[in-house]
Design a protein around this motif. Structure first.
Motif, short mmCIF file in Angstrom:
data_model
loop_
_atom_site.label_atom_id
_atom_site.label_comp_id
_atom_site.label_asym_id
_atom_site.label_seq_id
_atom_site.Cartn_x
_atom_site.Cartn_y
_atom_site.Cartn_z
N ALA A 12 -14.91 3.42 21.15
CA ALA A 12 -14.86 5.42 20.86
C ALA A 12 -15.90 5.08 21.83
O ALA A 12 -16.08 6.39 23.25
CB ALA A 12 -16.13 5.51 19.73
N ALA A 13 -17.08 4.31 21.48
CA ALA A 13 -18.39 4.81 22.92
C ALA A 13 -18.39 4.29 24.25
O ALA A 13 -19.12 4.60 25.50
CB ALA A 13 -19.36 3.90 22.49
N GLY A 14 -17.65 3.10 24.33
CA GLY A 14 -17.76 2.68 25.98
C GLY A 14 -16.49 3.39 26.75
O GLY A 14 -16.75 4.04 27.77
N VAL A 28 -14.34 -2.62 30.43
CA VAL A 28 -13.24 -4.05 30.35
C VAL A 28 -13.54 -4.37 27.92
O VAL A 28 -13.82 -3.86 27.62
CB VAL A 28 -14.05 -5.40 30.50
N ASP A 29 -11.88 -4.64 28.44
CA ASP A 29 -11.59 -4.88 26.58
C ASP A 29 -10.86 -6.26 26.55
O ASP A 29 -9.99 -6.40 27.05
CB ASP A 29 -11.27 -3.76 25.93
N HIS A 30 -10.67 -6.98 25.26
CA HIS A 30 -10.07 -7.99 25.59
C HIS A 30 -9.17 -7.80 23.94
O HIS A 30 -7.81 -7.98 24.33
CB HIS A 30 -11.52 -9.08 24.74
N ALA A 169 -13.26 -7.60 16.54
CA ALA A 169 -14.07 -7.11 16.34
C ALA A 169 -15.25 -8.35 16.62
O ALA A 169 -14.63 -9.51 16.03
CB ALA A 169 -14.88 -6.29 15.03
N THR A 170 -16.13 -8.59 17.53
CA THR A 170 -17.49 -9.56 17.36
C THR A 170 -18.61 -9.52 17.73
O THR A 170 -18.46 -7.57 17.96
CB THR A 170 -16.76 -10.57 19.13
N GLY A 171 -19.60 -10.14 18.00
CA GLY A 171 -20.63 -10.03 17.83
C GLY A 171 -21.33 -10.11 19.71
O GLY A 171 -22.00 -10.38 19.46
N GLY A 361 -23.00 3.26 21.29
CA GLY A 361 -22.68 2.93 20.36
C GLY A 361 -22.54 2.05 18.40
O GLY A 361 -24.30 2.08 18.11
N GLU A 362 -21.58 1.70 17.89
CA GLU A 362 -22.04 0.88 16.77
C GLU A 362 -23.14 -0.50 17.52
O GLU A 362 -23.38 -0.73 15.90
CB GLU A 362 -20.53 0.11 15.62
N ALA A 363 -22.95 -0.97 17.44
CA ALA A 363 -23.50 -1.85 18.73
C ALA A 363 -25.32 -1.61 18.35
O ALA A 363 -26.37 -2.60 17.93
CB ALA A 363 -23.28 -2.90 20.29
N ASN A 374 -20.21 8.46 12.14
CA ASN A 374 -20.02 6.74 12.92
C ASN A 374 -19.40 7.50 14.69
O ASN A 374 -19.99 7.05 15.87
CB ASN A 374 -19.79 6.18 12.74
N PHE A 375 -18.30 8.42 14.73
CA PHE A 375 -17.60 9.01 15.45
C PHE A 375 -18.58 9.26 16.69
O PHE A 375 -19.45 9.45 18.35
CB PHE A 375 -16.29 9.06 15.57
N GLN A 376 -19.09 10.49 15.86
CA GLN A 376 -20.49 11.31 16.53
C GLN A 376 -21.80 11.18 17.41
O GLN A 376 -21.50 10.99 18.95
CB GLN A 376 -20.91 12.42 16.39
P1 FDA Z 1 -15.45 0.08 18.51
O1 FDA Z 1 -14.84 -0.32 17.53
O2 FDA Z 1 -14.63 1.63 18.90
O3 FDA Z 1 -15.50 -0.42 19.95
C1 FDA Z 1 -15.87 -1.69 20.60
C2 FDA Z 1 -15.03 -2.01 21.35
O4 FDA Z 1 -14.99 -3.26 22.36
C3 FDA Z 1 -13.40 -2.33 20.99
O5 FDA Z 1 -12.12 -1.70 21.78
C4 FDA Z 1 -13.31 -3.94 20.95
O6 FDA Z 1 -12.03 -4.02 21.43
C5 FDA Z 1 -13.33 -4.74 22.33
N1 FDA Z 1 -14.53 -6.45 22.09
C6 FDA Z 1 -15.66 -6.69 20.77
N2 FDA Z 1 -15.49 -7.58 21.18
C7 FDA Z 1 -15.08 -7.94 22.48
C8 FDA Z 1 -15.14 -9.78 23.33
N3 FDA Z 1 -16.65 -10.33 22.91
N4 FDA Z 1 -14.83 -8.85 24.29
C9 FDA Z 1 -14.02 -7.07 24.84
N5 FDA Z 1 -13.99 -6.76 24.40
C10 FDA Z 1 -14.47 -6.36 22.75
N6 FDA Z 1 -15.32 6.52 11.78
C11 FDA Z 1 -15.30 8.11 12.15
O7 FDA Z 1 -16.33 8.46 12.61
N7 FDA Z 1 -14.40 8.58 11.43
C12 FDA Z 1 -13.83 8.13 10.90
O8 FDA Z 1 -12.66 8.56 10.03
C13 FDA Z 1 -13.40 6.77 10.95
N8 FDA Z 1 -12.66 6.23 10.88
C14 FDA Z 1 -12.45 3.93 10.22
C15 FDA Z 1 -11.63 3.61 10.20
C16 FDA Z 1 -11.76 2.30 10.05
C17 FDA Z 1 -10.52 1.72 9.51
C18 FDA Z 1 -13.35 1.71 10.51
C19 FDA Z 1 -13.36 0.64 10.90
C20 FDA Z 1 -13.61 2.16 11.24
C21 FDA Z 1 -14.07 3.56 10.97
N9 FDA Z 1 -14.50 4.86 11.75
C22 FDA Z 1 -15.34 6.05 11.75
C23 FDA Z 1 -16.44 3.66 12.40
C24 FDA Z 1 -15.63 4.09 13.85
O9 FDA Z 1 -14.47 3.28 14.28
C25 FDA Z 1 -16.91 3.03 14.56
O10 FDA Z 1 -18.11 3.21 14.16
C26 FDA Z 1 -16.71 3.38 16.16
O11 FDA Z 1 -15.34 3.01 16.44
C27 FDA Z 1 -17.59 2.44 17.00
O12 FDA Z 1 -18.08 2.70 18.34
P2 FDA Z 1 -17.63 1.48 19.83
O13 FDA Z 1 -17.38 2.40 20.90
O14 FDA Z 1 -19.10 1.46 19.12
O15 FDA Z 1 -17.41 0.23 19.10
#
Ligand code: FDA
Length: 389
Positions: A12-14, A28-30, A169-171, A361-363, A374-376
């Motif tokens: 979402a954030a990227g 870039v995404d894995h 998900a990874t750290g 984002g969530e990081a 969280n999406f906002q």
């Molecule tokens: P996000 O997790 O979206 O993206 C991270 C990206 O990094 C992923 O594409 C991943 O593949 C990639 N990545 C990770 N490690 C990597 C690595 N080592 N190398 C390469 N790429 C890597 N929130 C909300 O507001 N409304 C909702 O309805 C929901 N519903 C919901 C349901 C479920 C089941 C979950 C698990 C979560 C939600 N959330 C939510 C939370 C929301 O999904 C979350 O807060 C955001 O996706 C965070 O956005 P980010 O872009 O920070 O991380």
């Protein structure tokens, strides 16, 4: 290969950041597909924002940090974007906005915005090496078995938190931040069901009712759901972000009723009825049955003194429970904690000590309530970094 900006993570954030960072951006995404968490969110309909978003809906060691980004890219800005892409939506409850159709529309919209901005997306790509240079960052990326040396001026950490490792998900963001000397606060699963010793709510799995869930830090009026493992439902998920191991939670099964007064009134009107009969007007029958194993619900109302009715009301409106744990990152919707906001500019999300390094984002140590918050934060922080780059 030279890029102005590399964004690690096509979530979402990227994706939002890429849409605003202009051309010269490599995302870039894995994973095999971008925005996988968006796709499964909100039961497949994506609760993409909340009409009532404000700084009070977020947890962070610095409660003021999120304000700047949230006010410069609001829920109304995201609604505008959704409208421009012709995506139909509706408000479900408590200001939560969902797609009428599918969460895939939100992913498609963000990828279209990335294309429009002239960005490039590399999926199934892993980071193999990273080094800081005077002019930016040198990365070694591996894509389909081939290694690519990439140089960029800006590096954006957008790989999210640790929740749902099965989904990739990874750290990584935390590891990179730590390597560059940025502090990472304690992380823990949040928006997560709470567990109880086996059999604690045997027979109640699937029962749901409105309730007020509270502890010393927070209180939420939403649905409570009993499960085979313990307690879930929106009220528990919300409170889980404020709960720590070993602590009690208080359950009020009658948040909208003055129960002692109501019970005395019913005693006057229909004293011959059993207490269980009265309670079953408000609570699911299986729950009343369960409560009857510890409370005298088979007795008649007329036989209760004021003091006993008060005691009964207290047991039902201040039911103290001590969870044994949570379901952990396996099912947690988000990760609480993350990259310390003290290390970042609240305006741009750039690291104070490492020019060109951003975290969004969530990081980051900003965690929203359940309900689209969280999406906002992902949209707002992605926008803040993207426009600053
Ligand atoms: P996000 O997790 O979206 O993206 C991270 C990206 O990094 C992923 O594409 C991943 O593949 C990639 N990545 C990770 N490690 C990597 C690595 N080592 N190398 C390469 N790429 C890597 N929130 C909300 O507001 N409304 C909702 O309805 C929901 N519903 C919901 C349901 C479920 C089941 C979950 C698990 C979560 C939600 N959330 C939510 C939370 C929301 O999904 C979350 O807060 C955001 O996706 C965070 O956005 P980010 O872009 O920070 O991380």
């Amino acid at each position: 290969m030279n890029y102005e900006t590399v964004i690690l993570g096509a979530g979402a954030a990227g994706l939002m950041c890429a849409a605003h960072a202009g051309p010269g951006v490599l995302v870039v995404d894995h994973a095999r597909a971008p925005g996988e968490k968006i796709r499964i969110s909100g039961g497949g309909r994506c609760n993409f924002t909340n009409l009532h978003t404000g700084p009070d809906n977020f947890l962070s060691a610095n409660p003021h940090f999120a304000k700047s980004a949230l006010t410069r890219y609001t829920q109304w800005d995201f609604i505008d974007l959704v409208n421009r892409h012709g995506i139909a939506w509706h408000e479900k409850t408590l200001g939560q906005l969902f797609c009428d159709g599918s969460a895939k529309q939100i992913v498609a919209m963000l990828v279209a915005e990335l294309d429009r901005a002239g960005g490039t997306l590399w999926l199934q790509t892993s980071l193999r090496d990273l080094a800081a240079r005077e002019s930016g960052f040198d990365l070694t990326l591996e894509r389909e078995g081939v290694r690519h040396a990439v140089h960029c001026r800006n590096l954006v950490l957008a790989t999210g938190g640790k929740s749902i490792p099965k989904m990739g998900a990874t750290g990584l963001a935390y590891d990179i931040a730590t390597r560059f000397g940025l502090r990472v606060t304690e992380t823990r699963p949040a928006l997560v069901p709470l567990t109880f010793p086996e059999g604690r709510f045997a027979g109640l799995a699937g029962v749901s009712c409105p309730a007020r869930l509270s502890n010393d830090r927070a209180s939420f009026d939403e649905a409570l759901l009993f499960t085979h493992r313990g307690l879930s439902g929106p009220a528990i998920l919300q409170l889980s972000s404020y709960w720590r191991e070993g602590e009690e939670i208080a359950v009020n099964l009658f948040p909208d009723l003055d129960l002692p007064t109501h019970l005395r009134e019913q005693r006057r009107r229909e004293g011959r009825r059993r207490i269980a009969t009265i309670l079953a007007r408000y609570l699911p029958a299986r729950l009343v049955q369960h409560l009857g194993t510890t409370l005298p619900l088979a007795e008649r109302l007329a036989d209760q003194s004021d003091a006993r009715l008060a005691q009964l009301a207290a047991a039902l409106t201040d039911w103290r429970l001590t969870p044994s744990g949570s379901e952990g990152y396996r099912t947690a919707e988000v990760t609480l904690g993350g990259i310390d906001t003290a290390a970042l500019s609240s305006r741009t999300l750039q690291a104070h000590a490492v020019p060109g390094l951003y975290a969004i984002g969530e990081a980051v140590d900003v965690t929203g309530w359940l309900g689209g918050y969280n999406f906002q934060w992902a949209w707002a922080s992605g926008h803040a970094a993207g426009t600053a780059i």
